[in-house]
Scaffold this motif. Structure first.
Motif, PDB file in Angstrom:
ATOM      1  N   ARG A  90     -61.951  46.646   5.056  1.00 15.39           N
ATOM      2  CA  ARG A  90     -61.763  48.036   4.636  1.00 15.39           C
ATOM      3  C   ARG A  90     -61.850  48.131   3.121  1.00 15.39           C
ATOM      4  NH1 ARG A  90     -57.604  50.649   8.943  1.00 15.39           N
ATOM      5  NH2 ARG A  90     -58.505  52.552   8.135  1.00 15.39           N
ATOM      6  N   PHE A 136     -63.393  50.052  -0.286  1.00 18.06           N
ATOM      7  CA  PHE A 136     -63.717  51.442  -0.608  1.00 18.06           C
ATOM      8  C   PHE A 136     -65.207  51.489  -0.895  1.00 18.06           C
ATOM      9  CE2 PHE A 136     -59.368  50.595  -2.198  1.00 18.06           C
ATOM     10  CZ  PHE A 136     -58.719  51.223  -1.164  1.00 18.06           C
ATOM     11  N   SER A 137     -65.955  52.044   0.061  1.00 13.94           N
ATOM     12  CA  SER A 137     -67.390  51.770   0.050  1.00 13.94           C
ATOM     13  C   SER A 137     -68.142  52.484  -1.070  1.00 13.94           C
ATOM     14  CB  SER A 137     -67.999  52.125   1.408  1.00 13.94           C
ATOM     15  OG  SER A 137     -67.619  53.426   1.766  1.00 13.94           O
ATOM     16  N   SER A 138     -67.629  53.594  -1.589  1.00 14.17           N
ATOM     17  CA  SER A 138     -68.381  54.256  -2.653  1.00 14.17           C
ATOM     18  C   SER A 138     -68.018  53.702  -4.022  1.00 14.17           C
ATOM     19  CB  SER A 138     -68.131  55.765  -2.624  1.00 14.17           C
ATOM     20  OG  SER A 138     -66.887  56.045  -3.198  1.00 14.17           O
ATOM     21  N   MET A 139     -67.125  52.724  -4.072  1.00 16.95           N
ATOM     22  CA  MET A 139     -66.730  52.158  -5.354  1.00 16.95           C
ATOM     23  C   MET A 139     -67.414  50.813  -5.563  1.00 16.95           C
ATOM     24  SD  MET A 139     -62.657  52.888  -5.144  1.00 16.95           S
ATOM     25  CE  MET A 139     -62.082  53.295  -6.766  1.00 16.95           C
ATOM     26  N   THR A 140     -67.575  50.449  -6.834  1.00 13.32           N
ATOM     27  CA  THR A 140     -68.171  49.160  -7.116  1.00 13.32           C
ATOM     28  C   THR A 140     -67.148  48.062  -6.826  1.00 13.32           C
ATOM     29  OG1 THR A 140     -67.418  49.222  -9.391  1.00 13.32           O
ATOM     30  CG2 THR A 140     -69.589  50.142  -8.952  1.00 13.32           C
ATOM     31  N   VAL A 171     -65.975  45.792  -8.799  1.00 10.74           N
ATOM     32  CA  VAL A 171     -64.934  45.626  -9.813  1.00 10.74           C
ATOM     33  C   VAL A 171     -63.899  46.758  -9.708  1.00 10.74           C
ATOM     34  CG1 VAL A 171     -66.126  46.810 -11.691  1.00 10.74           C
ATOM     35  CG2 VAL A 171     -64.545  44.984 -12.211  1.00 10.74           C
ATOM     36  N   GLU A 172     -64.342  47.969  -9.375  1.00 11.05           N
ATOM     37  CA  GLU A 172     -63.393  49.075  -9.226  1.00 11.05           C
ATOM     38  C   GLU A 172     -62.498  48.849  -8.005  1.00 11.05           C
ATOM     39  OE1 GLU A 172     -63.857  52.798 -10.603  1.00 11.05           O
ATOM     40  OE2 GLU A 172     -64.427  51.658 -12.364  1.00 11.05           O
ATOM     41  N   VAL A 231     -58.470  48.707  -8.088  1.00  9.11           N
ATOM     42  CA  VAL A 231     -57.548  49.490  -7.268  1.00  9.11           C
ATOM     43  C   VAL A 231     -56.385  48.602  -6.820  1.00  9.11           C
ATOM     44  CG1 VAL A 231     -57.263  50.640  -5.035  1.00  9.11           C
ATOM     45  CG2 VAL A 231     -59.220  51.173  -6.454  1.00  9.11           C
ATOM     46  N   LEU A 288     -72.244  48.241  -5.425  1.00  7.86           N
ATOM     47  CA  LEU A 288     -71.385  48.979  -4.508  1.00  7.86           C
ATOM     48  C   LEU A 288     -70.865  48.010  -3.459  1.00  7.86           C
ATOM     49  CD1 LEU A 288     -73.113  52.399  -3.764  1.00  7.86           C
ATOM     50  CD2 LEU A 288     -71.083  51.926  -5.118  1.00  7.86           C
ATOM     51  N   ARG A 291     -59.355  41.755  -4.061  1.00  4.91           N
ATOM     52  CA  ARG A 291     -58.616  43.010  -4.229  1.00  4.91           C
ATOM     53  C   ARG A 291     -57.131  42.812  -3.907  1.00  4.91           C
ATOM     54  NH1 ARG A 291     -60.097  48.021  -0.408  1.00  4.91           N
ATOM     55  NH2 ARG A 291     -58.972  46.710   1.062  1.00  4.91           N
TER      56      ARG A 291
END
Lengths: 264, 472, 391
Positions: free
Chosen positions: A92, A94-98, A100-101, A105, A152, A168
């Motif tokens: 899971r 966050f698919s629209s985030m890169t 590194v982002e 998170v 992404l 993450r």
């Protein structure tokens, strides 16, 4: 901190869904800096137990303490703030985030920036963001996905996504890491690499790991202690070699052909 | 054939957008646009060229200082002068600014944290009625029946309080946002949309009905007059003395208010852009995106989802509250009609059209919808009216234009416009005209960090339009 | 228990009608009891005195005297809401999607029916229509409304929803809102192009405006006559028949079984050979047709229609669907009746009990407030929702 200090302890944890008892009276303990595993057939209640520890479900009965604190009634985010991090069985990210982002998170609870710091771009904000970015890069390198930071998350191959998810979770700076079938869908070579990573997490970072696994080889090789669940209950517990020999386990979980699976 | 055309067009665009060329292009576009508007102040086409030229400042690859300088020049010098020449343009630009701020606010709720808020206009109403009540005579009319105000009723506050109330409007709306946001703690996604719609309707109906037992809102008639901040002595004359010769006509004090409100709205929009951008690029913005993408995973990462959703409601509402105060003062009139469901959908349309989650996107979305609404549809209506008055006949059908129903007034078909935009965007381009760009960080381990087109580094904030144009 | 022994087909007709009677009587009793109690509480209050002063009647006899009329209005309105609510609830049950445009589907039905009757009027057929023929004409108008609405619902699903299946929930919802707005203006466009005006008046014909006197009772203040408009009877009877019919289709036919299967688990249903897209289209057709019929009945009852009439009945019907438990057909019926009663009671008594501070105009606010409260505190509704939990 002594070795005897209780780390994660669950006592008599029960989780029901309507009439179905998914987890029944689980007593369970993990020590600091060890790798533990939970195994069991499908629907045995492993993931439910996991979700109860990480606060996604609330136990109907029983208590969960972490480092002496009762976390059984806490929300998932509060539990994470107490340094328990997790990954999910079906990735899971966050698919629209890169990438590194995504990892940044994970560092949410570690950042002290206040709205004022953010709106005025004060020094604390700038320093923290820079540090978080560097930290994320270090984690990417640690789990072996360096150079993919601006991709992404959803564009990465499966194995890399698993690693990013671990990175993450590591950004939480956890003391306990819950990994839900982290090698599912990996080829033998990849899962071998994953094992090396788990050991490094334990040995280098001192993180305790609780694994849910289906791949028996993984569990046997890496765990210090194994708990076997069936029908929501703990049916056996012990060191890998004891579990492998336990007839109850073989009957309930491994079933026919288990011997060949183990000897392979 | 078609492909090679497209290729050569792309090459041309690229050529115009490298090196010195973008500077030449944008300045000459601006000159042309300005000249056109100046020469034919009533032509929509001229205005569109000018608006396009302004937008190009943002999109062309130029150095950040140059962009800023050009933008400031357009905003502070060109627009007031052209506006003085045809005051209607200031009205259009003012509305664009108002709705850009509203879109930015709604974007925080819908675009960043992924909650569909269909009652957004309630926050706008909160701000408008706040100044509507305190900036008018209404406080002395609590026991009067609407429409029976004595002529000599005094005003409650001095007009200068307006500036304080812009800030108060921001704060009050944020509180209303928290209040209306409370259901997010319990209600799941699609139901929440209906709850917010219900809230919006309840607020409007309350405003409509609170003329009794105490006459707080003056009911359906609305509150008027509402005060505008007073202008300093001689400022209009000074403006006319400086700009008058350039414009060719003198502005009246009431026209000058258009310029004043334009600047006030501009300041609020700029503040909204800065706040939105900074929040977006922080742990809060990342948390919002995470919640939108996967709330469960977000909470597992330690993000208190409910708190952040409430924060999104409050911040989004605050923009609308501030603009509400400005709107009430600029119109000197508020009534429940300005805050109906269609207004909420209008703002939603701007966000969806421009690009959900994209700051430049929602601003462009607001501009496009307002221009379509105020100019294109209106002038189409005007054109039809002219046809109706003429003796023209459609040849083959043998249909005389003057028989055309007067009900067919394109300016009244906003719903069709909004509706079509929503449906078509959802089906063909859900990410909007200018999709939200993902934040590209300069990472040491990444090969693409060092690659830059020489001048792209102009925008260090990273909100420059990426070529990442994900058609889905 | 006798019912259970009847053959399925008969049971599925008797059961829903029985349920409707129970709901109507139950809701009516509860509301009436509450109102009488409230009147007792208010006895001697300022509201009571005001009423005595202005109309020379106490609050209790006043309340009782208008009660039957209020109940009749509530039931009529309730059945209209129930018929619309079924459209929302069926689509939600199958697709877990709020068909926001259903309120305009309803409006299209109203316009189709009224336009049909206006056409008949222009042909001169309406004026001379005898009673029996008048009912036939009304039935044809209802059919016209059902066809127009059903077809629109299917087309809308095909063009604006189906391409978005599988997208995040917010996407089809936004599309549905867009469709709702497009349809409003399309109705307006068509209607105003043909006549220069976009509202329509239900033509007067037959005996629908007559009043049938039901009973009278003696009170201290005089005899109270209770009567019911013929059109209210028509609305109630027509709605009962349609609701029973729908219940029969869903619970006692093959296609109904397929609908329930798709609602339970779309992919499994597909594996079992159910043609899922066809069933979804059929669901929209059924829900749309019912909404269209409700539209014609609404026009009959309230006479004046415009392209925007759908919004409030639509919102209230959605509230009714949620109140009863979304996805639950019986729940939609109960929710509709409760909401209709509530609106009728609020409209009739609010002014008196608040001494004019709040009037009937608060009935919409109350409906919305209820919607919000249910969604917050009991989102599964009174009878529980029947929506499959899709992962």
């Amino acid at each position: 901190m002594t070795d005897n200090e209780p780390f994660l302890v669950t006592e008599g944890v029960v989780k029901r869904f309507g009439g179905l008892i998914a987890v029944n009276k689980m007593d369970f303990t993990i020590d600091r800096g060890k790798i533990y595993s939970i195994i069991g057939p499908n629907g045995a209640g492993k993931t439910t137990f996991f979700n109860t520890i990480s606060g996604i479900y609330r136990a109907d009965e029983g208590s969960i303490t972490f480092k002496g604190k009762h976390i059984g009634r806490m929300s998932a985010d509060a539990i994470t703030a107490h340094r328990i991090a997790r990954t999910f069985q079906n990735i899971r990210l966050f698919s629209s985030m890169t990438v590194v982002e995504n990892i940044m998170v994970g560092g949410y609870t570690r950042l002290r920036q206040s709205p004022l710091d953010i709106l005025l771009r004060l020094k604390r904000f700038r320093d923290e963001e820079r540090a978080a970015e560097i930290k994320a890069e270090e984690l990417m390198e640690y789990v072996g996905v360096h150079g993919l930071g601006n991709e992404l998350a959803c564009n990465l191959p499966y194995g890399a996504q698993r690693r990013v998810e671990i990175a993450r979770a590591l950004a939480v700076e956890p003391e306990l890491l819950l990994l839900d079938e982290p090698t599912a869908g990996m080829n033998p070579h990849e899962s071998e690499d994953a094992l090396i990573l788990f050991r490094r997490l334990r040995d280098e970072l001192g993180i305790a790991i609780l694994l849910i696994e289906h791949d028996m080889r993984v569990v046997m090789k890496v765990s210090e202690r194994i708990t076997v669940m069936d029908y929501g209950e703990k049916i056996a517990e012990g060191e890998p070699k004891d579990i492998a020999a336990n007839p109850k386990v073989i009957e309930a979980y491994l079933g026919r052909g288990a011997a060949s699976g183990l000897s392979a | 054939m078609k492909n090679s055309m497209r290729e050569s067009l792309a090459r041309l665009a690229n050529h115009l957008n490298t090196g010195r060329n973008p500077y030449v292009v944008s300045i000459s576009l601006l000159v042309v646009g300005t000249a056109l508007v100046y020469l034919s102040p009533r032509s929509i086409l001229a205005f569109l060229v000018f608006a396009g030229a302004t937008a190009m400042i943002y999109f062309l690859r130029m150095n950040k200082t140059a962009k800023l300088a050009l933008a400031v020049f357009v905003a502070v010098v060109l627009v007031p002068i052209l506006g003085a020449r045809n005051i209607f343009y200031l009205e259009v630009i003012f509305q664009i600014a108002v709705f850009a701020a509203l879109s930015l606010g709604l974007n925080i709720v819908v675009g960043f944290s992924g909650i569909l808020n269909l009652g957004y206009v309630a926050f706008y109403a909160a701000g408008a009625y706040l100044w509507g009540f305190f900036g008018s005579q209404q406080a002395f009319l609590l026991h009067e029946i609407p429409g029976t105000a004595p002529l000599d009723t005094p005003f409650l506050l001095a007009p200068e309080w307006f500036y304080v109330f812009v800030l108060l409007g921001i704060i009050v709306a944020a509180f209303v946002g928290l209040l209306l946001g409370l259901p997010v703690l319990r209600v799941r996604g699609d139901y929440l949309a209906i709850v917010t719609l219900g809230f919006g309707e309840v607020v409007r109906q309350l405003v409509n009905n609170l003329d009794k037992p105490l006459n707080l809102t003056n009911g359906p008639q609305g509150i008027t007059p509402i005060q505008k901040p007073t202008l300093p002595q001689g400022v209009v004359d000074a403006f006319n003395a400086v700009v008058g010769p350039l414009v060719g006509n003198r502005v009246t004090p009431s026209q000058f208010y258009n310029i004043v409100f334009y600047f006030i709205a501009l300041i609020v929009v700029l503040a909204a852009i800065v706040v939105t951008h900074r929040l977006d690029d922080s742990k809060i913005g990342r948390a919002w995106t995470a919640i939108r993408e996967d709330e469960l995973a977000a909470t597992a990462m330690g993000i208190p989802a409910n708190k952040l959703k409430l924060a999104a409601f409050a911040v989004g509402a605050s923009f609308a509250g501030g603009m509400g105060v400005i709107f009430a003062a600029s119109r000197t009139f508020v009534s429940p009609d300005s805050f109906n469901f269609m207004q909420s959908i209008g703002v939603l349309t701007m966000v969806i059209l421009g690009g959900i989650g994209s700051i430049p996107g929602v601003i462009i979305g607001a501009a496009v919808v307002i221009i379509l609404n105020l100019q294109v549809l209106q002038s189409f209506s005007l054109y039809l009216t002219q046809l109706r008055q003429s003796d023209a006949v459609i040849p083959i059908l043998n249909f005389a234009w003057k028989d055309l129903s007067t009900q067919l007034d394109p300016a009244k078909y906003q719903r069709l416009l909004f509706g079509l935009i929503l449906v078509l965007m959802m089906i063909y381009r859900p990410a909007g005209l200018i999709p939200a760009s993902r934040r590209i960080r300069e990472l040491k381990g990444t090969p693409d960090a060092s690659v830059s087109d020489g001048e792209t580094n102009g925008d260090a904030n990273g909100d420059a339009p990426e070529e990442a144009d994900d058609d889905r | 228990m006798r019912i259970a022994q009847l053959p399925v087909s008969v049971r599925e007709i008797v059961k829903p009608i029985g349920r409707m009677v129970v709901f109507v009587v139950g809701a009516g009793a509860v509301f009436s009891a509450f109102m009488v109690l409230l009147a007792l509480v208010f006895k001697g209050s300022a509201a009571d005195r005001l009423l005595l002063e202005s109309m020379d009647v106490g609050i209790l006899p006043y309340t009782v005297s208008i009660l039957p009329q209020v109940l009749i209005d509530g039931v009529t309105l309730g059945f209209v809401y129930a018929a619309i609510a079924l459209g929302y609830t069926m689509v939600y049950g199958v697709l877990e999607f709020i068909n926001f445009a259903h309120s305009e589907i309803f409006a299209i039905g109203a316009f189709a029916g009224v336009e049909f009757l206006l056409f008949m009027e222009r042909l001169g057929i309406l004026a001379g229509a005898g009673p029996l023929f008048a009912y036939m004409l009304l039935m044809m108008a209802v059919l016209a409304g059902m066809m127009a609405s059903g077809a629109t619902a299917v087309i809308v699903e095909r063009t604006a929803y189906r391409p978005l299946r599988g997208a995040p929930r917010i996407v089809p919802l936004i599309s549905a809102i867009g469709v709702s707005f497009v349809l409003q203006d399309l109705i307006r466009l068509v209607e105003s192009l043909t006549s220069g005006q976009f509202h329509r008046i239900f033509p007067t014909f037959g005996n629908f405006d007559d009043r049938v006197s039901l009973f009278a009772f003696e009170m201290k203040m005089g005899t109270v006559y209770v009567d019911i408009q013929v059109k209210s009877i028509v609305v109630i009877v027509a709605a009962v028949l349609m609701l029973a019919g729908l219940n029969y289709i869903v619970n006692a036919t093959r296609v109904g079984k397929a609908i329930r299967a798709v609602a339970q688990d779309r992919s499994s249903a597909s594996l079992m050979g159910v043609y899922v897209n066809g069933i979804i289209s059929f669901t929209f057709l059924l829900g749309g047709a019912l909404g269209g019929a409700a539209g014609v009945l609404y026009a009959l009852k309230f006479t004046r229609i415009d392209p925007f009439i759908g919004f409030f009945p639509g919102m209230k019907a959605f509230t009714a669907a949620v109140l009863g438990g979304i996805g639950n057909l019986t729940g939609a019926l109960l929710g509709g009746i409760v909401l209709g009663m509530l609106e009728s009671f609020a409209g009739a008594y609010l002014t008196t009990f608040t001494m004019g501070a709040m009037g009937a105009e608060y009935k919409d606010i109350i409906a919305f407030a209820i919607l919000i409260l249910i969604l917050i505190f009991r989102p599964s509704g009174l009878l529980g929702e029947q929506v499959s939990q899709k992962a």
